[in-house]
Design an enzyme around this catalytic site. Structure first.
Site, mmCIF file in Angstrom:
data_model
loop_
_atom_site.group_PDB
_atom_site.id
_atom_site.type_symbol
_atom_site.label_atom_id
_atom_site.label_comp_id
_atom_site.label_asym_id
_atom_site.label_seq_id
_atom_site.Cartn_x
_atom_site.Cartn_y
_atom_site.Cartn_z
ATOM 1 N N LYS A 22 29.329 70.655 29.444
ATOM 2 C CA LYS A 22 30.701 70.710 29.968
ATOM 3 C C LYS A 22 31.614 71.637 29.175
ATOM 4 O O LYS A 22 32.534 72.219 29.717
ATOM 5 C CB LYS A 22 31.314 69.304 29.944
ATOM 6 C CG LYS A 22 30.631 68.357 30.914
ATOM 7 C CD LYS A 22 31.418 67.087 31.115
ATOM 8 C CE LYS A 22 30.716 66.169 32.096
ATOM 9 N NZ LYS A 22 29.388 65.737 31.559
ATOM 10 N N GLU A 53 10.300 61.331 28.196
ATOM 11 C CA GLU A 53 11.630 61.716 28.675
ATOM 12 C C GLU A 53 12.425 60.421 28.848
ATOM 13 O O GLU A 53 11.831 59.336 28.951
ATOM 14 C CB GLU A 53 11.502 62.411 30.038
ATOM 15 C CG GLU A 53 10.790 63.759 30.004
ATOM 16 C CD GLU A 53 11.555 64.803 29.206
ATOM 17 O OE1 GLU A 53 12.795 64.890 29.370
ATOM 18 O OE2 GLU A 53 10.921 65.515 28.405
ATOM 19 N N VAL A 70 5.311 76.180 26.935
ATOM 20 C CA VAL A 70 3.994 75.528 27.038
ATOM 21 C C VAL A 70 3.506 75.221 25.624
ATOM 22 O O VAL A 70 3.467 76.119 24.773
ATOM 23 C CB VAL A 70 2.960 76.454 27.729
ATOM 24 C CG1 VAL A 70 1.612 75.745 27.835
ATOM 25 C CG2 VAL A 70 3.446 76.888 29.091
ATOM 26 N N LYS A 97 4.056 73.786 33.731
ATOM 27 C CA LYS A 97 3.415 74.540 32.641
ATOM 28 C C LYS A 97 2.226 75.327 33.178
ATOM 29 O O LYS A 97 1.968 76.469 32.777
ATOM 30 C CB LYS A 97 2.984 73.605 31.521
ATOM 31 C CG LYS A 97 4.183 73.015 30.777
ATOM 32 C CD LYS A 97 3.759 71.991 29.748
ATOM 33 C CE LYS A 97 4.976 71.422 29.040
ATOM 34 N NZ LYS A 97 4.690 70.201 28.301
ATOM 35 N N ALA A 108 4.863 73.620 23.189
ATOM 36 C CA ALA A 108 5.902 73.677 22.155
ATOM 37 C C ALA A 108 5.670 74.859 21.211
ATOM 38 O O ALA A 108 5.635 76.001 21.663
ATOM 39 C CB ALA A 108 5.977 72.361 21.384
ATOM 40 N N GLU A 132 7.686 81.277 24.595
ATOM 41 C CA GLU A 132 6.474 80.646 24.064
ATOM 42 C C GLU A 132 6.560 79.127 24.108
ATOM 43 O O GLU A 132 5.589 78.433 24.417
ATOM 44 C CB GLU A 132 6.236 81.128 22.625
ATOM 45 C CG GLU A 132 5.048 80.545 21.913
ATOM 46 C CD GLU A 132 3.712 80.895 22.568
ATOM 47 O OE1 GLU A 132 3.242 80.068 23.377
ATOM 48 O OE2 GLU A 132 3.165 81.976 22.294
ATOM 49 N N ASP A 148 5.899 67.979 35.180
ATOM 50 C CA ASP A 148 6.121 68.789 33.982
ATOM 51 C C ASP A 148 4.845 69.589 33.649
ATOM 52 O O ASP A 148 4.893 70.775 33.331
ATOM 53 C CB ASP A 148 6.499 67.830 32.845
ATOM 54 C CG ASP A 148 6.772 68.557 31.560
ATOM 55 O OD1 ASP A 148 7.715 69.346 31.536
ATOM 56 O OD2 ASP A 148 6.005 68.338 30.581
#
Ligand code: ADP
Ligand code: ASP
Ligand code: MG
Length: 847
Positions: free
Chosen positions: A534, A694, A636, A709, A638, A633, A705
Site C-alpha cells: 500500500k 504458505e 525455482v 516452476k 530458491a 534464479e 506452485d
C-alpha cells in the site's frame, strides 16, 4: 623554500615557439588568483588575506574576481535598464549596501570612509549610465563592459585596504586597465604583449617587494576603452599577469580541492587529480571542467609556468598541479560533459571525394562567428556532423543551408538535420594514447547504462575521446564512465518491492555485506526505495539499511509503481535495479515497461515467467531490445543453481531430454516426515506451525506452485508450454478447495483415511510417496504424487530439500543432479542477492 624564492632556471619556450633559455631572478613573482566564491564576503576576504600573508614569497600578485554573484548582478542592472524596470535603483542600492557591509566588517576609520566614498562615486557613475540605457533602451558593448567591470574594482579596493589594515607589508593596488591592452578578435580577446609589458613596467617598480593587488577580468582595448576578458575572465587575467611578470608559479584558488575527475555536483565521488599536463588540463577545461578555462591558460602554458589549483577553504590540501610533464597513470584523468548541445548532420553522396567540402562548411561557420565544438566525419565522406552550442543551432543551420544552397537544390547534399538537446561527454588522459581498450570501456559503460551514442570523435593525439549523447542521459553517462575507469565506485540504485520474509532477509543480507562490497570491489549498492502493498518509501540518497524497518514504517507515500520506478531510475544514477520480492502478478505486469526503460530486474516472483506465453515473451523481448538484465534464479529451488545450470547446459550445446524433480520444499517436507504413524492432516498442521507452508497450505498442496516452476523450466528449455497444459494432481480434496483456511484445516482430517491408504499401498510394495514434477523435450509436463523405490535419489532427501535431475545428451546414463534446501527466507534471499551481484558484474563491477 618556496620555488619563487629559489633561483629558478629552466628551459622555456618563447612566444615565437623557439625554445629559449630563461634565467629567473631570485625575486621571482608568484601570482595568486581568487575566484568569486573565494571572496564572497568579509570572512572570505579575511581568509584570503591570511593565505597571502602566510606565503613567504617576496613578490606576490593577487588577482581577484568580483565578490560572488556581483558580475551577474551588474549585468542584470543593464537588462533592467533596457527594460525600463523600476526595480533598477533598488538593485543598485543592494549592490552598494553589500559592499558597504563588507567594508564595515573589515575596515574602520579613514580606510572605510575612503572606500565608501569611492564606491559612491562609482554608483553615481553607474546610475548615470543606466539612466542613458533606460532612455535609449539599448546598451552598447562599451557600456556593458564598463558596468560589468566594477565588481573587480570594488573587490580589489577592499582587499588592498584589508591588507593595509592588517599591516601585511607593502601593498600596491593595480588597476589592470592601466596595464593590460587587448584586442578582441574572432577567437576572443588577444593580448598586445609588448605594450602591456611596457605599461606594467612603468607602473610597478623593478625592485618591488610586497603584494600587488590586481583587478581580474578587466582591460583596455586598442581604442582606449574599457573592455573585459569575457565571463570567468579572471583566470585569464592571472595567466596573463603570470606571463607579464615572468612568474615562477600561478595559484588559482577556488572552492574545491583541485581539478576533480568529474564535476563534483554531478559525481559526488569525484577525486582530486594530483597532476595534469597542460594538454590534459586544456582538454578538460575545453570540455566543461568549469574550474579552469581553456583559453585562459594559454599564456601560462606558453611560458611553461606551473599552475596550481587549490581550495581557499582548505588551504593545506595539496591541490592539483598543472605543468608541462605528462604522467600516463592513471590512463584517464577526468571526464567532463557539456550540456545544451545541438548536433548538425550534413549528408549526401555529392560530398564523396570532393575536396574542400569541410573547408567550405567550417569556413562559412567561422565567418558567422559560430564556434564548432566537435567534428566527426565518416571515412566514406558521405556525411559530416558537428556539434554547436544549442543557442547557435538555428543560426548554424541557416549558414550551412546558405553555403550549400546549390548542392541542396541539385541533390548532391540531400539532408541537413539538427538533433537538439544533446550533450558531449569527453574522456581525457594523456595515457590513453597507445593504450588498448580505452574506447571499448567507454562504450561498454555507456551501453550498459542505456545511453545511446550519436557521434564520436577522437583526436589523433588520442588524448581525448568525445561522444555526443542524448542530453537527458548526460549525468547517468558521466557516472557510468567515471565508475568504469575505477575513478569512483559502481553505484547501483536499487528499489525493493515486498519487504516481507524474503525481502526483509535480503535487505539484511545486503546491509551486512555493503561495506565489504564497497571496500573490496568498489561496488556501491544503494537501496533508495522500498514498496509494500500500500505504501512506499523513497529516499533521495539511500535508505539506512541498519534501520530500514523504522524508516519504512515511519511513513511514506501511497504506492505508485510508476513513480517508484522513476525514482529508482533517477538520471543521476548510472544503473537501476528493481527487486521484486512479491508473489504479485500485478507487479509482474510492469516488467516489460521497466525493462524497456533500461531498468534491470531481479526477482523470486514466478508470475511473469509462468504467465501466458505471449506475456512472458513480451518480458523477454523488452529485455532483449533494451539490453537490460532480468534474472530470476530464485523462482525455482530458491538459492540452488537450477536455472543457471540449465542455461549453461543449453548454451554449451547440450540437449535437454527431461527434467524431473521435487520443486516444493513444503511437499518434500510433508512426504519426508510422514510415516503413517500420525494422520496426514496433523503433519500438515505441524508444517504450517513451523512456517514451512504458505499461510494457506492449499497453495502448496494444490501443486500449482510446482506447476509454475515446471513452466519456468520448460520455457528455459525453449518450449512454449502453457500453465494450463501441465497435468496437475492436486492434493486438496475438491470438497474443501473453496472454503476458508480455518475450515479447510478443520475438515482436512476427514480425508486422512484416503491418504493413509495410498501410503500403505506404497509401503507394502517397498516404495515411498513423493510429489514430483517432470517435463520432457516434447513439452509433456506433469505434477503429482508418485510411488518411487526406496533406492531412488528422490527418496533420500532431508527436510525441505529440493532436488532437480537433468537428463541430457551428455548427462545420459547418470543424470546431473542439483540438490539442497529449496525453501526458507534466508536461502531464497541469498539466491536473489547472488542475482543482484551478477547484474552488477554484467554492468562492469569487478567482483
Ligand atoms: P571561482 O568562483 O573560484 O572562479 P568557478 O565556479 O568558476 O569558481 O569554478 C569552480 C567550480 O567548478 C567548482 O565549485 C565545481 O563545482 C565546478 N567544477 C566543474 N567541473 C569541475 C571539475 N572537473 N573539477 C573541479 N571543479 C569542477
Ligand atoms: N567576475 C567575472 C565573472 O563573473 C570574472 C571572473 O570571476 O572570472 O565572469
Ligand atoms: Mg572561475
Amino acid at each position: 623554500m618556496p620555488p619563487s624564492a629559489r633561483r629558478v632556471q629552466r628551459q622555456a619556450r618563447g612566444r615565437g615557439g623557439r625554445p629559449k633559455k630563461r634565467v629567473r631572478s631570485v625575486q621571482a613573482w608568484k601570482v595568486h588568483k581568487f575566484g568569486g566564491s573565494s571572496v564572497a564576503d568579509a570572512a572570505c576576504m579575511e581568509r584570503v588575506a591570511k593565505i597571502i600573508e602566510n606565503d613567504p614569497a617576496p613578490r606576490k600578485a593577487v588577482v581577484l574576481s568580483a565578490c560572488r554573484g556581483v558580475t551577474d548582478a551588474l549585468l542584470t542592472l543593464i537588462s533592467l535598464a533596457e527594460q525600463g524596470s523600476p526595480a533598477l535603483d533598488d538593485r543598485l542600492q543592494e549592490l552598494r549596501q553589500r559592499h558597504v557591509g563588507i567594508a564595515r566588517e573589515l575596515l574602520a576609520g579613514e580606510l572605510c570612509d575612503e572606500y565608501i566614498a569611492l564606491l559612491d562615486v562609482d554608483c553615481r557613475d553607474i546610475a548615470g549610465i543606466l539612466q542613458t540605457v533606460r532612455l535609449v533602451r539599448n546598451a552598447s558593448t562599451t557600456m556593458r563592459d564598463l558596468i560589468a567591470g566594477y565588481g573587480e574594482i570594488w573587490s580589489t579596493r577592499l582587499f588592498e585596504r584589508l591588507l593595509r589594515r592588517r599591516a601585511a607589508g607593502h601593498v600596491q593596488w593595480l588597476d589592470a586597465r592601466k596595464a593590460l591592452l587587448v584586442e578582441w578578435g574572432p577567437m576572443g580577446p588577444g593580448v598586445r604583449w609588448e605594450q602591456s609589458r611596457a605599461q606594467l613596467s612603468a607602473l610597478v617598480a623593478p625592485e618591488f617587494v610586497g603584494t600587488l593587488v590586481v583587478t581580474g577580468f578587466i582591460a583596455t582595448d586598442t581604442q582606449g576603452l574599457q573592455t573585459t576578458l569575457g565571463r570567468n575572465g579572471s583566470d585569464y587575467s592571472a595567466s596573463i599577469f603570470g606571463s607579464l611578470l615572468d612568474a615562477a608559479e600561478i595559484v588559482i584558488w577556488t572552492d574545491v580541492d583541485g581539478v576533480l575527475s568529474a564535476d563534483p555536483r554531478l559525481v559526488p565521488e569525484a577525486q582530486v587529480i594530483d597532476t595534469l599536463s597542460y594538454n590534459e588540463a586544456m582538454e578538460l577545461a575545453y570540455f566543461g571542467a568549469k574550474v579552469i578555462h581553456p583559453a585562459t591558460m594559454a599564456p601560462a602554458v606558453q611560458e611553461r609556468i606551473p599552475i596550481w589549483i587549490k581550495n581557499t577553504f582548505a588551504a593545506d590540501k595539496p591541490g592539483t598541479l598543472i605543468h608541462d610533464r605528462s604522467e600516463p597513470d592513471p590512463l584517464v584523468k577526468g571526464i567532463t560533459t557539456i550540456d545544451r548541445i545541438a548536433l548538425v548532420n550534413l549528408e549526401g553522396a555529392g560530398m564523396i571525394g570532393v575536396p574542400g567540402t569541410a573547408h567550405r562548411l567550417f569556413g562559412a561557420l567561422r565567418e558567422e562567428g559560430i564556434s564548432v565544438i566537435l567534428i566527426s566525419q565518416g571515412s566514406s565522406e558521405h556525411s559530416i556532423c558537428f556539434a554547436v552550442p544549442e543557442a547557435e543551432a538555428e543560426r548554424a543551420e541557416r549558414v550551412v543551408r546558405r553555403a550549400f544552397d546549390p548542392e541542396l537544390r541539385e541533390g548532391q547534399i540531400h539532408s541537413i538535420e539538427i538533433d537538439h538537446g544533446c550533450s558531449i561527454l569527453a574522456v581525457v588522459g594523456d595515457g590513453m594514447a597507445g593504450a588498448h581498450g580505452v574506447a571499448a570501456k567507454v562504450f561498454v559503460a555507456l551501453g550498459s547504462a542505456g545511453v545511446n551514442v550519436r557521434a564520436i570523435a577522437q583526436g589523433a593525439s588520442e588524448r581525448n575521446i568525445s561522444v555526443v549523447i542524448d542530453g537527458r542521459g548526460s549525468a547517468r553517462a558521466l557516472r557510468a564512465v567515471h565508475s568504469a575507469f575505477y575513478l569512483s565506485a559502481h553505484t547501483v540504485s536499487i528499489g525493493l518491492i515486498g519487504p516481507g520474509l524474503v525481502g526483509g532477509a535480503l535487505l539484511e543480507q545486503i546491509a551486512s555485506q555493503m561495506q565489504r562490497l564497497a571496500r573490496d570491489f568498489k561496488l556501491d549498492l544503494r537501496v533508495r526505495a522500498i514498496a509494500g502493498s500500500k505504501t512506499m518509501r523513497l529516499a533521495a540518497g539511500a535508505i539506512d539499511l541498519s534501520r530500514w524497518r523504522d524508516e519504512y514504517r515511519a511513513g511514506g507515500d501511497p504506492l505508485d509503481l510508476d513513480q517508484f520506478a522513476d525514482h529508482v531510475h533517477a538520471d543521476h544514477f548510472p544503473h537501476a535495479v528493481i527487486i521484486d520480492c512479491t508473489a504479485s502478478a500485478e507487479v509482474a505486469k510492469h516488467y516489460p515497461h521497466w525493462l524497456s526503460e533500461g531498468i534491470h530486474i531481479v526477482t523470486p516472483n514466478k508470475k511473469a515467467n509462468s504467465a501466458a506465453y505471449g506475456d512472458y515473451q513480451r518480458v523477454k523481448d523488452a529485455r532483449r531490445t533494451a539490453g537490460s538484465h532480468y534474472l530470476y534464479e530464485a523462482t525455482v529451488g530458491a538459492g540452488l543453481p537450477v536455472i543457471q545450470t540449465l542455461r549453461d547446459l543449453r548454451e554449451t550445446g547440450d540437449e535437454i531430454r527431461r527434467i524431473e524433480g521435487m520443486f516444493s520444499g513444503t511437499l518434500a517436507y510433508l512426504f519426508n516426515t510422514w510415516d503413517g504413524t500420525q494422520p496426514f492432516s496433523q503433519v500438515v498442521k505441524h508444517a504450517k506451525s513451523l512456517g514451512y507452508t504458505e499461510p494457506d497450505p492449499r497453495d502448496d498442496l494444490s501443486g500449482m506452485d510446482v506447476a509454475r516452476k515446471l513452466i519456468i523450466l520448460a520455457r528455459e528449455m525453449g518450449l512454449q508450454t502453457e500453465l494450463a497444459e501441465v497435468k496437475v494432481e492436486s492434493l486438496v480434496p475438491a470438497e474443501i478447495s473453496d472454503c476458508g483456511v480455518d475450515a479447510f484445516l478443520e475438515r482436512l482430517p476427514g480425508f486422512d483415511g484416503a491418504m493413509l491408504q495410498r501410503l500403505q499401498a506404497a509401503t507394502g510394495r517397498g516404495n515411498v510417496l513423493r510429489y514430483v514434477g517432470s517435463v520432457d523435450a516434447q513439452g509433456r509436463a506433469e505434477v503429482g504424487l508418485v510411488e518411487l523405490p526406496r533406492t531412488h535419489s528422490f527418496a533420500n532427501i532431508a527436510l525441505t530439500d529440493n532436488i532437480v535431475r537433468f537428463e541430457t545428451a551428455r548427462y545420459d546414463k547418470n543424470p546431473l543432479i542439483v540438490q539442497g534446501p529449496g525453501a526458507g527466507p534466508a536461502v531464497t534471499a541469498a539466491g536473489v542477492f547472488a542475482d543482484l551481484l551478477r547484474v552488477c558484474a554484467y554492468l562492469g563491477a569487478k567482483l
